[in-house]
Design an enzyme around this catalytic site. Structure first.
Site, mmCIF file in Angstrom:
data_model
loop_
_atom_site.group_PDB
_atom_site.id
_atom_site.type_symbol
_atom_site.label_atom_id
_atom_site.label_comp_id
_atom_site.label_asym_id
_atom_site.label_seq_id
_atom_site.Cartn_x
_atom_site.Cartn_y
_atom_site.Cartn_z
ATOM 1 C CB CYS A 192 -0.917 -0.003 1.218
ATOM 2 S SG CYS A 192 -2.064 1.380 1.251
ATOM 3 C CB VAL A 193 1.443 3.833 -2.602
ATOM 4 C CG1 VAL A 193 2.256 5.105 -2.733
ATOM 5 C CG2 VAL A 193 1.913 2.810 -3.631
#
Length: 344
Positions: A192-193
Site C-alpha cells: 500500500c503506497v
C-alpha cells in the site's frame, strides 16, 4: 551566488538528514509526504465545513453528542491509519528468527535438566495449521526452518524452487518478496503506497478496520456537506462551488473505498489475498487448481474467526492442501451441505 545558495541548501539538508535519518531515504520521504498529505486532506475537509457552516456551531451547542461522535470517528480513523502504517505485515525473516530462538531455548533447556523454558521466551509462536511448531516440548526434536517449509509442500519439491533469490530464505506457501520493502512477507496481499508498508498476515485485519473507519467518515462528512448545501444554496456562490467540488472529490473517494471494502471482505471470507487472486495462474502452487476453488478456505465462520481473532505474536504458516482436500473443496454444494454447515 548560485553556488553559495546551493551549498547552503545542501548543508541544511545534511543537517536535517542527521537529525532525522529516515528522511535520507527517498522511499521514506515519499511515504512521509503521502502521510502528511492525507492528514492535511482530512483537516481541510473538517476545517472548511466548520468555517463555512455556522449551523454546525449551533448544532454542537444543541446536540453535543452528535458532533462528539463525529470527532471521535475522525480521531479514531487517523489513529488507525498510523497504527496500520506502523505495524509489521509479518516478515518471513522474523518468523525464521523466532523459530531459531525457540530452538536455541530448547537446546539450552535440554542441555541442563535443572533449567526449564521460561514462559517469557514463548511470546513468539509459529503455528502450522493449528499445531505449534515454534515451541518444542523437552525431549522432542528441534525443527529447522528448511524442514518446516518443505513439510508444507508436496513431497519431492526442490529447495531451490522455494528459496527467494533476493532474501536467500525458504518461502512458505503464500509468502512473496516485496520489492518496495525488500523483504519476504507472509500471506502477502499488496504493498500500500498510502500506508507506506505491505499488507500481509500481521496487519491485514488492521487494514480492513482502517478502511471501515475511513468509509464511515467519508459517508458522515458527505452528509454534513449535503446538509450545508441544502441550507445555504442561495447564499455566497463561491462557498457553494467550493463545497460542491469537495463533495465530488469525496464521492469519488467513497466509491473507491466501498469497492475496496467489499473486495477485501470477499478475500477475508474466502481466505485469499489480492496477490493470489490477481496472479493465480502465475503462482506455481495455485496454477493447477480450478478458479472457483479456494484452497486455503476453512469455511466462512472459521475464516472470519482466524482473521479477526488472530494474535499478532503468532506467525501462522499454512500448508498446501492435499489432493483429497482439493477434491472435497471442489465438490459442488448441495442442499444437504447447507444444513450440515459445510460452507461454514
Amino acid at each position: 551566488m548560485t553556488s553559495l545558495c546551493q551549498s547552503s541548501f545542501n548543508g541544511a539538508l545534511d543537517r536535517c538528514y542527521r537529525i532525522s535519518p529516515c528522511l535520507a531515504n527517498p522511499a521514506r520521504r515519499s511515504s512521509l509526504g503521502l502521510k502528511v498529505a492525507l492528514v492535511l486532506l482530512h483537516l481541510i475537509y473538517v476545517g472548511i465545513l466548520f468555517l463555512f457552516d455556522n449551523d454546525l456551531i449551533d448544532k454542537i451547542k444543541e446536540d453535543p453528542w452528535y458532533m462528539a461522535l463525529y470527532f471521535l470517528l475522525f480521531v479514531a480513523t487517523l489513529i488507525q491509519y498510523f497504527v496500520t502504517s506502523g505495524s509489521s505485515p509479518g516478515y518471513v525473516m522474523d518468523a525464521m528468527r523466532a523459530l531459531n530462538e525457540k530452538n536455541a531455548v530448547f537446546a539450552k533447556a535440554s542441555m541442563s535438566s535443572k533449567r526449564s523454558v521460561s514462559s517469557k521466551d514463548g511470546n513468539l509462536i509459529i503455528t502450522v495449521d493449528g499445531s505449534q511448531s515454534g515451541i518444542t516440548p523437552v525431549g522432542g526434536n528441534v525443527t529447522s526452518w528448511m524442514k518446516l517449509v518443505l513439510d508444507m509442500y508436496p513431497s519431492g519439491t526442490s529447495v531451490r524452487t522455494l528459496t527467494c533469490s533476493y532474501c536467500n530464505v525458504e518461502q512458505p506457501p503464500r509468502a512473496k518478496h516485496c520489492h518496495d520493502c525488500d523483504k519476504c512477507v507472509l500471506q502477502f496481499d499488496h504493498h500500500c503506497v498510502w500506508l507506506g508498508t505491505c499488507i500481509g498476515q500481521g496487519n491485514h485485519c488492521r487494514f480492513w478496520w482502517y478502511i471501515c473507519g475511513e468509509t464511515a467518515l467519508c459517508i458522515w462528512t458527505g452528509i454534513l456537506c449535503v446538509a450545508y448545501l441544502k441550507s445555504n444554496i442561495t447564499k455566497a456562490w463561491w462557498k457553494g462551488a467550493i463545497m460542491i467540488l469537495l463533495l465530488v472529490i469525496l464521492s469519488i473517494s467513497l466509491i473507491f473505498l466501498l469497492l475496496l471494502l467489499l473486495f477485501h471482505s470477499y478475500l477475508i471470507l474466502t481466505n485469499q489475498t489480492t496477490y493470489e487472486l490477481v496472479r493465480r495462474r502465475r503462482i506455481p502452487y495455485l496454477r493447477g487448481i480450478p478458479e472457483r476453488v479456494y484452497p486455503f478456505s476453512k469455511g466462512v465462520c472459521r475464516n472470519l474467526y482466524e482473521f479477526c481473532c488472530a494474535r499478532s505474536d503468532i506467525y501462522k504458516l499454512e500448508r498446501l492442501p492435499t489432493a483429497v482436500e482439493l477434491e472435497e473443496k471442489s465438490r459442488p454444494y448441495t442442499c444437504l451441505d447447507f444444513f450440515t454447515c459445510r460452507c461454514c
